[in-house]
Enzyme design. Sequence first.
Site, mmCIF file in Angstrom:
data_model
loop_
_atom_site.group_PDB
_atom_site.id
_atom_site.type_symbol
_atom_site.label_atom_id
_atom_site.label_comp_id
_atom_site.label_asym_id
_atom_site.label_seq_id
_atom_site.Cartn_x
_atom_site.Cartn_y
_atom_site.Cartn_z
ATOM 1 C CG ASP A 42 -2.262 0.713 0.959
ATOM 2 O OD1 ASP A 42 -2.246 1.791 0.351
ATOM 3 O OD2 ASP A 42 -3.311 0.199 1.395
ATOM 4 C CG ASP A 65 1.526 4.741 -6.893
ATOM 5 O OD1 ASP A 65 0.570 4.127 -7.425
ATOM 6 O OD2 ASP A 65 1.685 5.972 -6.996
ATOM 7 C CB VAL A 66 -1.225 -0.462 -7.714
ATOM 8 C CG1 VAL A 66 -1.286 -1.264 -6.432
ATOM 9 C CG2 VAL A 66 -2.344 0.586 -7.771
ATOM 10 C CG ASN A 92 -8.352 -4.877 -1.722
ATOM 11 O OD1 ASN A 92 -9.559 -5.078 -1.665
ATOM 12 N ND2 ASN A 92 -7.727 -3.981 -0.935
ATOM 13 C CE1 TYR A 157 -14.478 1.879 -7.513
ATOM 14 C CE2 TYR A 157 -16.674 1.108 -8.065
ATOM 15 C CZ TYR A 157 -15.527 0.989 -7.317
ATOM 16 O OH TYR A 157 -15.400 -0.021 -6.385
ATOM 17 C CE LYS A 161 -13.116 -1.434 -8.695
ATOM 18 N NZ LYS A 161 -12.013 -2.155 -8.016
ATOM 19 C CB VAL A 190 -17.862 -3.864 1.374
ATOM 20 C CG1 VAL A 190 -17.214 -4.656 2.515
ATOM 21 C CG2 VAL A 190 -18.109 -4.756 0.168
HETATM 22 N N1 LIG Z 1 -16.450 -0.773 -0.204
HETATM 23 C C1 LIG Z 1 -17.286 -1.134 -1.162
HETATM 24 O O1 LIG Z 1 -18.524 -1.023 -1.030
HETATM 25 C C2 LIG Z 1 -16.754 -1.753 -2.428
HETATM 26 C C3 LIG Z 1 -17.676 -2.335 -3.307
HETATM 27 C C4 LIG Z 1 -17.231 -2.940 -4.467
HETATM 28 C C5 LIG Z 1 -15.885 -2.977 -4.746
HETATM 29 N N2 LIG Z 1 -14.993 -2.389 -3.895
HETATM 30 C C6 LIG Z 1 -13.568 -2.497 -4.229
HETATM 31 O O2 LIG Z 1 -12.921 -3.196 -3.198
HETATM 32 C C7 LIG Z 1 -11.550 -2.806 -3.135
HETATM 33 C C8 LIG Z 1 -11.183 -2.448 -1.704
HETATM 34 O O3 LIG Z 1 -11.944 -1.346 -1.331
HETATM 35 P P1 LIG Z 1 -12.269 -0.921 0.182
HETATM 36 O O4 LIG Z 1 -13.710 -0.715 0.228
HETATM 37 O O5 LIG Z 1 -11.599 -1.831 1.134
HETATM 38 O O6 LIG Z 1 -11.608 0.542 0.148
HETATM 39 P P2 LIG Z 1 -10.554 1.318 1.080
HETATM 40 O O7 LIG Z 1 -10.638 2.730 0.630
HETATM 41 O O8 LIG Z 1 -10.804 1.001 2.509
HETATM 42 O O9 LIG Z 1 -9.151 0.703 0.666
HETATM 43 C C9 LIG Z 1 -8.543 0.998 -0.568
HETATM 44 C C10 LIG Z 1 -7.037 0.899 -0.395
HETATM 45 O O10 LIG Z 1 -6.425 1.103 -1.674
HETATM 46 C C11 LIG Z 1 -5.238 1.853 -1.439
HETATM 47 N N3 LIG Z 1 -4.782 2.537 -2.649
HETATM 48 C C12 LIG Z 1 -5.369 3.570 -3.302
HETATM 49 N N4 LIG Z 1 -4.590 3.974 -4.313
HETATM 50 C C13 LIG Z 1 -3.477 3.189 -4.296
HETATM 51 C C14 LIG Z 1 -2.306 3.124 -5.080
HETATM 52 N N5 LIG Z 1 -2.099 3.965 -6.104
HETATM 53 N N6 LIG Z 1 -1.365 2.189 -4.765
HETATM 54 C C15 LIG Z 1 -1.556 1.348 -3.722
HETATM 55 N N7 LIG Z 1 -2.651 1.355 -2.938
HETATM 56 C C16 LIG Z 1 -3.597 2.272 -3.233
HETATM 57 C C17 LIG Z 1 -5.614 2.839 -0.340
HETATM 58 O O11 LIG Z 1 -4.453 3.377 0.291
HETATM 59 C C18 LIG Z 1 -6.456 1.948 0.564
HETATM 60 O O12 LIG Z 1 -5.647 1.319 1.538
HETATM 61 C C19 LIG Z 1 -11.397 -1.660 -4.133
HETATM 62 O O13 LIG Z 1 -10.870 -2.154 -5.342
HETATM 63 C C20 LIG Z 1 -12.827 -1.193 -4.338
HETATM 64 O O14 LIG Z 1 -13.002 -0.554 -5.576
HETATM 65 C C21 LIG Z 1 -15.403 -1.773 -2.745
#
Ligand SMILES: NC(=O)c1ccc[n+]([C@@H]2O[C@H](COP(=O)([O-])OP(=O)(O)OC[C@H]3O[C@@H](n4cnc5c(N)ncnc54)[C@H](O)[C@@H]3O)[C@@H](O)[C@H]2O)c1
Length: 248
Positions: A42, A65-66, A92, A157, A161, A190
Amino acid sequence: MNQPLPLQDRVAIITGAGSRGGQGEAEARLFAENGARVVIADLPGSEGAAIAAELGDRGLFVDLDVTSEEAWTACVAHVAEHWAHPDILVNNAGVWLAKRLEETSAAEFRRVVEINETGTFLGMAAVVEGMKERRSGAIVNICSVAGMKGGGQPFAYAASKWAVRGMTRVAAYDLAPFGIRVNSISPGVVATPMIGGGPEELERLASFIPSGRVAEPREIATVALFLASDASSYVSGIEVTADAALTA
Ligand SMILES: NC(=O)c1ccc[n+]([C@@H]2O[C@H](COP(=O)([O-])OP(=O)(O)OC[C@H]3O[C@@H](n4cnc5c(N)ncnc54)[C@H](O)[C@@H]3O)[C@@H](O)[C@H]2O)c1
């Protein structure tokens, strides 16, 4: 005799696992409980280092940084030296942008695509050669129900996806001869920092969901565990929708 745990000594990279209360953290904890050595990959400003420390000798934080190809190369080399070439990758990391087409600037669109889509591509590209050599590997890409339909979805977004779903299928087909499985999970709503908001906002979101509640991050992590483990040894190229019938 004790049975080996499902991920006994497997090395797993989980991107975006440095968000406390996020899905990546839940996956990291569940994978470690199931025997894996987990790389929390991360950004430096995240809680990744603290979360990795809490996993003891099963956790390792890597500043990643991904969107950076160089950072991915350095990350995989570091992990290989520290433990072994990764057996598992969970793409993720992601960012959300709640904007329609006409509200989205080109810079905003590029940023979302760069992190959600290009970051997933770069992650797969970084681990795949080593997985091919070992003739085994499991990749889990986190998509979203936003990448399953058009109506009512945020533009950049959702586009990013949809692309991850497509990449998952193409990669699954191409990599199957090498014993590498590639699958995706599309969560519904979530309760994580990405959604934000207090109990009232969660209640509002829950009212749209047939089961009447949003998911806990661990309910997505259990799906990732299945797809990462040998329990799904004949499963590749699928999209698991974990949305409690939201898109049914
Ligand atoms: N929360 C929801 O309702 C939901 C629903 C569907 C899909 N998602 C997907 O699930 C995944 C996890 O989401 P979450 O809800 O846990 O979100 P979150 O915001 O809690 O976590 C996202 C993480 O991604 C990291 N990140 C962002 N840009 C980055 C980069 N350039 N390099 C490395 N890390 C980076 C952030 O620092 C953070 O730790 C994501 O791909 C999100 O799109 C979330």
